[in-house]
Design a protein around this motif. Structure first.
Motif, PDB file in Angstrom:
ATOM      1  N   LEU A   1      20.526  31.770 -27.800  1.00  0.00           N
ATOM      2  CA  LEU A   1      20.583  29.688 -27.708  1.00  0.00           C
ATOM      3  C   LEU A   1      19.646  29.097 -25.942  1.00  0.00           C
ATOM      4  CD1 LEU A   1      22.876  27.701 -30.241  1.00  0.00           C
ATOM      5  CD2 LEU A   1      19.959  28.365 -29.865  1.00  0.00           C
TER       6      LEU A   1
ATOM      7  N   ALA B   1      26.150  23.083 -28.927  1.00  0.00           N
ATOM      8  CA  ALA B   1      25.479  22.728 -30.296  1.00  0.00           C
ATOM      9  C   ALA B   1      25.376  23.717 -30.951  1.00  0.00           C
ATOM     10  CB  ALA B   1      24.202  23.705 -29.511  1.00  0.00           C
ATOM     11  N   LEU B   2      26.081  24.996 -31.198  1.00  0.00           N
ATOM     12  CA  LEU B   2      26.759  25.369 -31.953  1.00  0.00           C
ATOM     13  C   LEU B   2      28.088  25.081 -32.682  1.00  0.00           C
ATOM     14  CD1 LEU B   2      26.210  29.393 -30.181  1.00  0.00           C
ATOM     15  CD2 LEU B   2      25.683  28.602 -32.703  1.00  0.00           C
TER      16      LEU B   2
ATOM     17  N   TYR C   1      19.053  20.254 -36.054  1.00  0.00           N
ATOM     18  CA  TYR C   1      19.717  19.922 -34.634  1.00  0.00           C
ATOM     19  C   TYR C   1      18.963  19.840 -33.253  1.00  0.00           C
ATOM     20  CZ  TYR C   1      23.506  18.649 -31.253  1.00  0.00           C
ATOM     21  OH  TYR C   1      24.356  18.707 -29.852  1.00  0.00           O
TER      22      TYR C   1
ATOM     23  N   CYS D   1      27.403  22.931 -35.769  1.00  0.00           N
ATOM     24  CA  CYS D   1      27.153  22.600 -37.079  1.00  0.00           C
ATOM     25  C   CYS D   1      28.018  22.904 -37.120  1.00  0.00           C
ATOM     26  CB  CYS D   1      26.101  23.537 -36.141  1.00  0.00           C
ATOM     27  SG  CYS D   1      24.451  23.323 -35.435  1.00  0.00           S
TER      28      CYS D   1
ATOM     29  N   LEU E   1      21.437  24.409 -37.103  1.00  0.00           N
ATOM     30  CA  LEU E   1      20.246  24.754 -35.760  1.00  0.00           C
ATOM     31  C   LEU E   1      19.260  23.955 -35.708  1.00  0.00           C
ATOM     32  CD1 LEU E   1      21.620  28.378 -34.523  1.00  0.00           C
ATOM     33  CD2 LEU E   1      22.137  25.954 -33.461  1.00  0.00           C
TER      34      LEU E   1
END
Length: 160
Positions: A98, A112-113, A130, A116, A127
């Motif tokens: 990413l 970010a991970l 988002y 999720c 992902l």
């Protein structure tokens, strides 16, 4: 809980001594892990007791058992994020992906991970939704292959 893991029988005359060797291997201390379908050596503390009987302990030593297996499962397209993201091998590979793909830091990619983690629709679908990106099936397959290869390599290192 005490379990007999090895013994040696020797005959001695009065005042005689003799060195005795008892080999205990990792597999002697392994336990069956039904979810993984195999015997594993768990990451835990143990105490080795040495004596003439279970009632007559002469010496003991504390041991730290090293795991023979990683606690994370192999991953694939249907593996839920909650089983992928706690795996440090997976997180590193996904954060790097990413970070490079989006030009963000690995810390930002990790955030970010983690966002999720509770998704039931799958990690990459979450992902994409988002982060407003598209991740190809080929990229997903490659990432899962990298994660599983890293885990296999790490497990090989545990066994040596």
């Amino acid at each position: 809980m005490r379990e007999l893991k090895g013994f040696a029988k020797t005959f001695l005359h009065p005042n005689e001594s003799r060195q005795v060797t008892v080999c205990i291997e990792g597999r002697d201390l392994a336990v069956w892990h039904p979810e993984r379908g195999k015997w594993v050596l768990e990451d835990e503390n143990a105490r080795l007791l040495i004596g003439t009987s279970s009632e007559n302990i002469k010496a003991s030593i504390d041991l730290r058992l090293m795991p023979s297996d990683l606690p994370w499962r192999q991953v694939g397209p249907h593996t839920r994020p909650e089983f992928i993201l706690p795996n440090p091998y997976a997180m590193k590979i996904l954060q790097t992906f990413l970070s490079q793909r989006l030009g963000i830091t690995e810390v930002e990619a990790g955030a970010a991970l983690r966002r999720c983690n509770d998704s039931i629709s799958g990690l990459f679908a979450s992902l994409e939704r988002y982060l407003h990106i598209s991740i190809s099936d080929e990229e997903v397959s490659d990432l899962f292959s990298q994660i599983n290869a890293a885990m296999k390599c790490a497990e090989t290192g545990l066994a040596s």
